[in-house]
Scaffold this active site. Structure first.
Site, short mmCIF file in Angstrom:
data_model
loop_
_atom_site.label_atom_id
_atom_site.label_comp_id
_atom_site.label_asym_id
_atom_site.label_seq_id
_atom_site.Cartn_x
_atom_site.Cartn_y
_atom_site.Cartn_z
N GLU A 132 2.40 -10.21 0.82
CA GLU A 132 2.84 -8.76 0.92
C GLU A 132 4.76 -8.13 0.75
O GLU A 132 4.41 -9.32 1.16
CB GLU A 132 2.17 -7.79 1.66
N ASP A 149 1.11 -1.29 -0.08
CA ASP A 149 0.12 0.34 0.18
C ASP A 149 0.55 1.26 0.08
O ASP A 149 1.91 1.04 -0.19
CB ASP A 149 -0.70 -0.59 1.03
N HIS A 176 1.89 -9.13 -2.88
CA HIS A 176 0.78 -7.72 -2.70
C HIS A 176 2.00 -6.98 -2.75
O HIS A 176 1.93 -6.09 -1.70
CB HIS A 176 0.54 -8.03 -2.18
N ASP A 232 1.72 -17.50 -4.19
CA ASP A 232 2.42 -16.52 -4.50
C ASP A 232 1.31 -16.13 -5.79
O ASP A 232 1.52 -16.18 -7.15
CB ASP A 232 3.50 -17.08 -5.47
O1 G3I Z 1 1.31 -11.51 17.51
C1 G3I Z 1 0.03 -12.90 17.28
C2 G3I Z 1 -0.02 -13.97 17.59
O2 G3I Z 1 -0.33 -14.08 19.63
C3 G3I Z 1 -1.06 -14.48 17.99
O3 G3I Z 1 -0.59 -16.37 17.73
C4 G3I Z 1 -1.30 -14.58 16.10
C5 G3I Z 1 -2.01 -15.50 15.86
O4 G3I Z 1 -2.23 -14.96 14.76
O5 G3I Z 1 -0.99 -13.39 15.46
C6 G3I Z 1 -0.26 -12.53 16.73
O6 G3I Z 1 -0.79 -11.34 15.84
C7 G3I Z 1 -1.15 -11.29 14.83
C8 G3I Z 1 0.85 -9.88 14.36
O7 G3I Z 1 -0.30 -9.21 12.91
C9 G3I Z 1 1.50 -10.15 14.42
O8 G3I Z 1 2.82 -9.04 14.52
C10 G3I Z 1 -2.27 -10.51 13.62
O9 G3I Z 1 -2.83 -12.25 14.12
C11 G3I Z 1 -2.26 -9.98 12.31
O10 G3I Z 1 -3.32 -9.67 11.99
C12 G3I Z 1 -1.20 -8.70 12.33
O11 G3I Z 1 -0.43 -8.70 10.80
C13 G3I Z 1 -0.71 -7.80 11.08
C14 G3I Z 1 -1.07 -6.61 9.68
O12 G3I Z 1 -0.83 -5.49 9.03
C15 G3I Z 1 -2.68 -6.71 10.47
O13 G3I Z 1 -2.65 -5.96 11.33
C16 G3I Z 1 1.04 -6.94 10.12
O14 G3I Z 1 1.67 -7.56 11.68
C17 G3I Z 1 1.87 -5.79 10.13
O15 G3I Z 1 2.80 -6.17 9.60
C18 G3I Z 1 0.65 -6.13 8.77
O16 G3I Z 1 0.82 -4.22 8.29
C19 G3I Z 1 0.25 -3.72 6.96
C20 G3I Z 1 -0.01 -2.31 7.54
O17 G3I Z 1 -1.01 -3.01 8.69
C21 G3I Z 1 -0.02 -2.05 6.35
N1 G3I Z 1 0.54 -1.78 5.31
C22 G3I Z 1 0.67 -3.15 4.85
C23 G3I Z 1 1.65 -3.89 5.96
C24 G3I Z 1 1.89 -5.32 6.06
O18 G3I Z 1 1.22 -6.27 5.39
O1 9MR Z 2 -3.38 -3.50 0.19
C1 9MR Z 2 -3.64 -3.57 1.36
C2 9MR Z 2 -2.32 -3.98 3.04
O2 9MR Z 2 -1.46 -3.47 2.42
C3 9MR Z 2 -2.90 -4.65 3.88
O3 9MR Z 2 -2.36 -4.89 4.37
C4 9MR Z 2 -3.59 -5.16 4.06
C5 9MR Z 2 -4.10 -5.35 4.88
O4 9MR Z 2 -4.83 -4.12 6.38
O5 9MR Z 2 -5.19 -4.71 3.09
C6 9MR Z 2 -4.92 -4.84 1.49
O6 9MR Z 2 -5.88 -4.11 0.94
C7 9MR Z 2 -7.48 -5.01 1.23
C8 9MR Z 2 -8.17 -4.14 1.95
O7 9MR Z 2 -7.62 -4.43 3.53
C9 9MR Z 2 -9.34 -5.09 1.81
N1 9MR Z 2 -10.04 -5.06 0.49
C10 9MR Z 2 -8.70 -5.36 -0.55
C11 9MR Z 2 -7.64 -5.08 -0.52
C12 9MR Z 2 -6.49 -5.48 -0.66
O8 9MR Z 2 -7.07 -4.78 -2.23
#
Ligand code: G3I
Ligand code: 9MR
Ligand code: ZN
Length: 546
Positions: free
Chosen positions: A526, A159, A472, A517
């Site tokens: 991503e 993103d 992604h 992939d």
């Molecule tokens: O820490 C818990 C762990 O205790 C548990 O066992 C496990 C089970 O699924 O979950 C762990 O937490 C996860 C957490 O990441 C760990 O860092 C959450 O489920 C998971 O939803 C969370 O995901 C994060 C994601 O955003 C959704 O919020 C990712 O770390 C984080 O890297 C990712 O970041 C995104 C940004 O929001 C938007 N830009 C892209 C970026 C990469 O995807």
């Molecule tokens: O592209 C978005 C990605 O960077 C984020 O990590 C992810 C979770 O927040 O969300 C992606 O966007 C999706 C959105 O959450 C739901 N609709 C589809 C989007 C991807 O095309």
């Protein structure tokens, strides 16, 4: 019961597709097979060495039964494959001491491709060029008439959001890599700014640091993030993403990381640009004053009308600890030493994690690596704790079929960050404790990233003969170029099945095999700046003369 999955080519042989340094331990990993194997020259098919696999054992994370073929004895440089007596062959790979140089540079160059707010010209970006993006000033959320010009910096990931917390982790990893392994950064990438007496890694980090300086509010606090309200569509190029930009409120987590990375930058840039270094230090000190004036602010949550990445954090004491440690290391002032002792003794956050949420490890490393006076009892405790954590990671790695330190429950969103963070922590422990007991484990983490994994895929775009093709990543999807932007680390297997594609295609798979992939699977495929950065640190430790 999970389905045992063969890797995508069904060859059942996983290797590091980049290859191996001459004297390192070299093993091919076989799934569902044991027997005799040969090391053959890729060009001629001629066998140069033969061996027998070890015994096969069930591997919990991958759901496979795995055996290893050790060919460490062969040290002659060249390009080879592993062939089994049943006719299956591995991807080609190289044996050479300089085998990781190109990858390290490509993974650092990736940060240039993440740049926001400037045109990526063909001269530096090749076919992945694009026009300048996100140039408009951003509105301060909740203050309708206030706008701030906070252009520049790196897009976070697939993103186009820009978030201070993960940005600080990414810049810190790169600056620490340069601090630990300066000789690995001697070659220009090149970048538009190359030269001027400064290595490219510092030019690239400065692009992010300059943006972060713009994210500091008048009162010293750092705005948590700068994004549109919603994510743009999957094929929207950065320059076509013209929705209004918003600054989410200041947070203690962002301000803590900001203070830490600015203090770190002040130390690193001092010999290259003293004015810039003092600007960074002043910004760090102002952020620290804000932290002191706001001891108990609630953790960050997205405002209700902003749906982009949250990077929520309920615990900001670890970021404060990191800030105190970097400020102490850089200035030597007793008040920062006192503060870091206070936070270290709270016992409410992990002191050895290098993630975006738990950042205590950065504080611990800053303190232990510092030449400043130390509290002997605290330093001993932190060293012992670091040794214990590194020993635990090594122990898990010894039991794991692919030799890495993730337990089955650690294949979460961005698991490849954990793989590289763990390797980084083991490297730091090895340096501080003056031991090489972690070295071969670190190497296996690198082998995993580049193909020695259940998918037999290189998780880094453009590196390896069978690497991810559909990350992604909006620019890679929307630019009309077949190949994805090179040098990007994919998040990797995630058993959490947190996107629609994963829910319908990956349910029931073993944790380490929960990966696809495909562009749709943002929860497994991503890419992100803070998944690249620890990988740059780790590869930098493996270049010649370091
Ligand atoms: O820490 C818990 C762990 O205790 C548990 O066992 C496990 C089970 O699924 O979950 C762990 O937490 C996860 C957490 O990441 C760990 O860092 C959450 O489920 C998971 O939803 C969370 O995901 C994060 C994601 O955003 C959704 O919020 C990712 O770390 C984080 O890297 C990712 O970041 C995104 C940004 O929001 C938007 N830009 C892209 C970026 C990469 O995807
Ligand atoms: O592209 C978005 C990605 O960077 C984020 O990590 C992810 C979770 O927040 O969300 C992606 O966007 C999706 C959105 O959450 C739901 N609709 C589809 C989007 C991807 O095309
Ligand atoms: Zn942009």
């Amino acid at each position: 019961m999970v389905n045992e999955i063969k890797n995508e080519q069904q060859s059942g042989i996983a290797v590091n597709q980049l290859g191996y340094r001459r004297e390192d331990r070299k093993t091919a990993i076989f799934s569902g097979w044991t027997g005799r194997f040969r090391l053959v020259q890729d060009s001629s098919g001629e066998a140069v060495w033969e061996g027998e696999s070890g015994a096969s054992a069930a591997d919990e994370a991958s759901g496979q039964s795995l055996s290893r073929g050790d060919f460490s004895a062969w040290t002659q440089p060249g390009v080879y494959r592993i062939e089994r007596e049943d006719g299956h062959a591995s991807e080609p790979f190289e044996i050479s001491d300089s085998v990781y140089g190109e990858a390290q540079r490509a993974m650092l160059k990736a940060f240039y491709y993440f740049r926001c707010g400037m045109e990526l010209e063909e001269e530096y970006a090749g076919p992945w060029k694009h026009a300048a993006c996100h140039l408009a000033p951003a509105s301060v959320h909740g203050e309708p008439h206030r706008k701030i010009d906070a252009c520049g910096g790196w897009h976070d990931a697939g993103d186009y959001g820009k978030y201070v917390v993960p940005g600080a982790k990414a810049a810190a990893d790169l600056l620490l890599a340069f601090e630990c392994y300066p000789a690995s950064f001697s070659q220009p990438l090149p970048l538009p700014e190359s030269g001027a007496g400064m290595p490219d890694v510092l030019h690239e980090c400065r692009y992010e640091l300059d943006w972060m300086l713009r994210m500091q509010n008048e009162d010293g606090g750092a705005f948590h993030k700068l994004t549109t309200k919603q994510f743009p569509g999957p094929d929207v190029m950065p320059e076509a993403d013209t929705s209004d930009l918003f600054l989410s409120p200041v947070s203690a987590a962002a301000t803590g990381c900001f203070a830490a990375v600015m203090a770190l930058a002040a130390r690193i840039y001092k010999t290259y640009d003293a004015n810039y270094a003092s600007k960074c230090l002043q910004a760090a000190e102002r952020a620290w004053q804000w932290l002191e004036a706001h001891p108990e602010v609630p953790g960050f949550r997205n405002p209700s009308d902003i749906a982009t990445g949250e990077y929520g954090d309920a615990q900001d004491k670890d970021e404060r600890y990191w800030a105190a440690a970097e400020l102490y290391r850089t200035t030597g002032e007793a008040r920062y030493h006192e503060a870091l002792r206070h936070f270290a003794n709270l016992g409410i956050f992990d002191l050895y994690e290098l993630g975006w949420a738990d950042m205590g490890g950065y504080g611990t490393l800053a303190y232990l690596f510092s030449g400043r006076d130390k509290d002997p009892a605290l330093a001993d405790r932190l060293k012992a704790g670091l040794r214990q954590r590194a020993d635990e990671l090594a122990a898990v790695s010894s039991r794991d079929g692919y030799g890495i330190s993730l337990r089955p429950d650690q294949y979460i969103w961005g698991s490849n960050m954990l793989v590289m963070n763990h390797a980084m922590l083991m490297l730091a422990a090895g340096r501080l404790l003056e031991t090489d007991v972690y070295q071969s484990h670190v190497e296996q983490h690198v082998h995993y990233l580049f193909g020695a994994n259940v998918m037999a895929i290189s998780y880094v775009s453009g590196l390896g003969t069978h690497s991810i093709l559909h990350p992604h990543h909006r620019p890679s999807y929307g630019d009309g170029v077949d190949e994805p932007v090179p040098g990007l680390v994919s998040g990797g297997p995630n058993k959490g099945i947190q996107d629609e594609y994963a829910r319908s295609h990956l349910a029931g798979r073993a944790p380490a095999a929960s990966f696809a992939d495909v562009m749709e699977s943002y929860a497994t495929n991503e890419v992100a700046i803070y998944w690249n950065s620890p990988a740059v640190f780790v590869l930098s430790s493996m270049l010649p003369n370091t």
